[in-house]
Scaffold this motif. Structure first.
Motif, PDB file in Angstrom:
ATOM      1  N   VAL A   5       0.840  -1.207   0.000  1.00 27.93           N
ATOM      2  CA  VAL A   5       0.000   0.000   0.000  1.00 27.93           C
ATOM      3  C   VAL A   5       0.869   1.249   0.000  1.00 27.93           C
ATOM      4  N   ILE A   6       1.878   1.272   0.845  1.00 27.48           N
ATOM      5  CA  ILE A   6       2.756   2.443   0.938  1.00 27.48           C
ATOM      6  C   ILE A   6       3.528   2.658  -0.368  1.00 27.48           C
ATOM      7  N   ILE A   7       4.058   1.582  -0.935  1.00 28.88           N
ATOM      8  CA  ILE A   7       4.800   1.700  -2.189  1.00 28.88           C
ATOM      9  C   ILE A   7       3.892   2.193  -3.309  1.00 28.88           C
ATOM     10  N   SER A   8       2.665   1.678  -3.357  1.00 27.85           N
ATOM     11  CA  SER A   8       1.710   2.110  -4.389  1.00 27.85           C
ATOM     12  C   SER A   8       1.410   3.600  -4.272  1.00 27.85           C
ATOM     13  N   TYR A   9       1.168   4.068  -3.058  1.00 25.31           N
ATOM     14  CA  TYR A   9       0.867   5.486  -2.870  1.00 25.31           C
ATOM     15  C   TYR A   9       2.072   6.367  -3.179  1.00 25.31           C
ATOM     16  N   ILE A  10       3.263   5.916  -2.860  1.00 27.73           N
ATOM     17  CA  ILE A  10       4.458   6.699  -3.182  1.00 27.73           C
ATOM     18  C   ILE A  10       4.604   6.834  -4.690  1.00 27.73           C
ATOM     19  N   ILE A  11       4.385   5.748  -5.419  1.00 26.24           N
ATOM     20  CA  ILE A  11       4.475   5.801  -6.885  1.00 26.24           C
ATOM     21  C   ILE A  11       3.430   6.757  -7.446  1.00 26.24           C
ATOM     22  N   ILE A  12       2.196   6.662  -6.940  1.00 26.63           N
ATOM     23  CA  ILE A  12       1.130   7.562  -7.417  1.00 26.63           C
ATOM     24  C   ILE A  12       1.481   9.015  -7.107  1.00 26.63           C
ATOM     25  N   MET A  13       1.982   9.275  -5.903  1.00 29.93           N
ATOM     26  CA  MET A  13       2.334  10.646  -5.524  1.00 29.93           C
ATOM     27  C   MET A  13       3.457  11.192  -6.402  1.00 29.93           C
ATOM     28  N   ASN A  18       4.403  15.339  -9.690  1.00 30.72           N
ATOM     29  CA  ASN A  18       5.262  16.061 -10.641  1.00 30.72           C
ATOM     30  C   ASN A  18       4.446  16.903 -11.601  1.00 30.72           C
ATOM     31  N   VAL A  19       3.334  16.372 -12.076  1.00 30.06           N
ATOM     32  CA  VAL A  19       2.470  17.119 -12.992  1.00 30.06           C
ATOM     33  C   VAL A  19       1.918  18.362 -12.304  1.00 30.06           C
ATOM     34  N   THR A  30      -2.279  21.492  -2.742  1.00 26.83           N
ATOM     35  CA  THR A  30      -2.707  21.292  -1.362  1.00 26.83           C
ATOM     36  C   THR A  30      -3.905  20.356  -1.294  1.00 26.83           C
ATOM     37  N   PHE A  31      -4.894  20.568  -2.160  1.00 23.92           N
ATOM     38  CA  PHE A  31      -6.090  19.737  -2.183  1.00 23.92           C
ATOM     39  C   PHE A  31      -5.733  18.298  -2.536  1.00 23.92           C
ATOM     40  N   TYR A  32      -4.906  18.099  -3.532  1.00 30.03           N
ATOM     41  CA  TYR A  32      -4.511  16.755  -3.965  1.00 30.03           C
ATOM     42  C   TYR A  32      -3.798  16.016  -2.847  1.00 30.03           C
ATOM     43  N   PHE A  33      -2.791  16.639  -2.244  1.00 28.74           N
ATOM     44  CA  PHE A  33      -2.027  15.940  -1.217  1.00 28.74           C
ATOM     45  C   PHE A  33      -2.832  15.723   0.060  1.00 28.74           C
ATOM     46  N   THR A  34      -3.805  16.587   0.339  1.00 26.33           N
ATOM     47  CA  THR A  34      -4.687  16.354   1.476  1.00 26.33           C
ATOM     48  C   THR A  34      -5.549  15.120   1.230  1.00 26.33           C
ATOM     49  N   LEU A  35      -6.154  15.034   0.046  1.00 23.15           N
ATOM     50  CA  LEU A  35      -6.988  13.875  -0.269  1.00 23.15           C
ATOM     51  C   LEU A  35      -6.178  12.588  -0.352  1.00 23.15           C
ATOM     52  N   ILE A  36      -5.015  12.637  -0.956  1.00 23.14           N
ATOM     53  CA  ILE A  36      -4.212  11.430  -1.114  1.00 23.14           C
ATOM     54  C   ILE A  36      -3.680  10.961   0.244  1.00 23.14           C
ATOM     55  N   THR A  37      -3.367  11.886   1.132  1.00 28.26           N
ATOM     56  CA  THR A  37      -2.910  11.508   2.472  1.00 28.26           C
ATOM     57  C   THR A  37      -4.044  10.872   3.270  1.00 28.26           C
ATOM     58  N   PHE A  38      -5.237  11.463   3.212  1.00 23.17           N
ATOM     59  CA  PHE A  38      -6.405  10.909   3.898  1.00 23.17           C
ATOM     60  C   PHE A  38      -6.713   9.509   3.362  1.00 23.17           C
ATOM     61  N   SER A  39      -6.656   9.356   2.065  1.00 22.40           N
ATOM     62  CA  SER A  39      -6.907   8.066   1.426  1.00 22.40           C
ATOM     63  C   SER A  39      -5.844   7.039   1.823  1.00 22.40           C
ATOM     64  N   MET A  40      -4.594   7.463   1.899  1.00 21.37           N
ATOM     65  CA  MET A  40      -3.518   6.559   2.273  1.00 21.37           C
ATOM     66  C   MET A  40      -3.668   6.084   3.714  1.00 21.37           C
ATOM     67  N   ILE A  41      -4.053   6.964   4.605  1.00 20.69           N
ATOM     68  CA  ILE A  41      -4.256   6.591   6.008  1.00 20.69           C
ATOM     69  C   ILE A  41      -5.353   5.545   6.129  1.00 20.69           C
ATOM     70  N   ILE A  42      -6.462   5.748   5.430  1.00 21.15           N
ATOM     71  CA  ILE A  42      -7.555   4.779   5.470  1.00 21.15           C
ATOM     72  C   ILE A  42      -7.102   3.436   4.892  1.00 21.15           C
ATOM     73  N   SER A  43      -6.373   3.462   3.783  1.00 18.98           N
ATOM     74  CA  SER A  43      -5.887   2.221   3.164  1.00 18.98           C
ATOM     75  C   SER A  43      -4.925   1.477   4.078  1.00 18.98           C
ATOM     76  N   ILE A  44      -4.048   2.198   4.746  1.00 18.12           N
ATOM     77  CA  ILE A  44      -3.107   1.561   5.669  1.00 18.12           C
ATOM     78  C   ILE A  44      -3.847   0.927   6.831  1.00 18.12           C
ATOM     79  N   LEU A  45      -4.814   1.641   7.394  1.00 20.89           N
ATOM     80  CA  LEU A  45      -5.592   1.079   8.503  1.00 20.89           C
ATOM     81  C   LEU A  45      -6.341  -0.178   8.079  1.00 20.89           C
ATOM     82  N   LEU A  46      -6.940  -0.161   6.893  1.00 19.44           N
ATOM     83  CA  LEU A  46      -7.646  -1.347   6.399  1.00 19.44           C
ATOM     84  C   LEU A  46      -6.689  -2.509   6.154  1.00 19.44           C
TER      85      LEU A  46
END
Length: 71
Positions: A5-13, A18-19, A30-46
């Protein structure tokens, strides 16, 4: 699974970040990294097996408080 999960999110980020950084739009970044961080936390917990409550009950309560009870 946790590391996958962590590796996948790092690749996506890296690819998507970069774009956004090339566009230099602070609001989108700011909006993108806020959403992606929130999503990553939920994925890690699951992936760790943590039981997360369903958001359907609070959403239903908010809708009922705004529009009232339906028959």
């Amino acid at each position: 699974m946790f590391f996958l999960v962590i590796i996948s999110y790092i690749i996506i980020m890296l690819f998507e970040g970069n774009v956004l950084l090339k566009d230099k739009k602070l609001g989108k970044i700011t909006f993108y990294f806020t959403l992606i961080t929130f999503s990553m936390i939920i994925s890690i917990l699951l992936s760790l097996g943590v039981h997360l409550p369903s958001p359907s009950t609070p959403i239903k309560n908010i809708v009922v408080s705004i529009f009232g009870e339906t028959n």
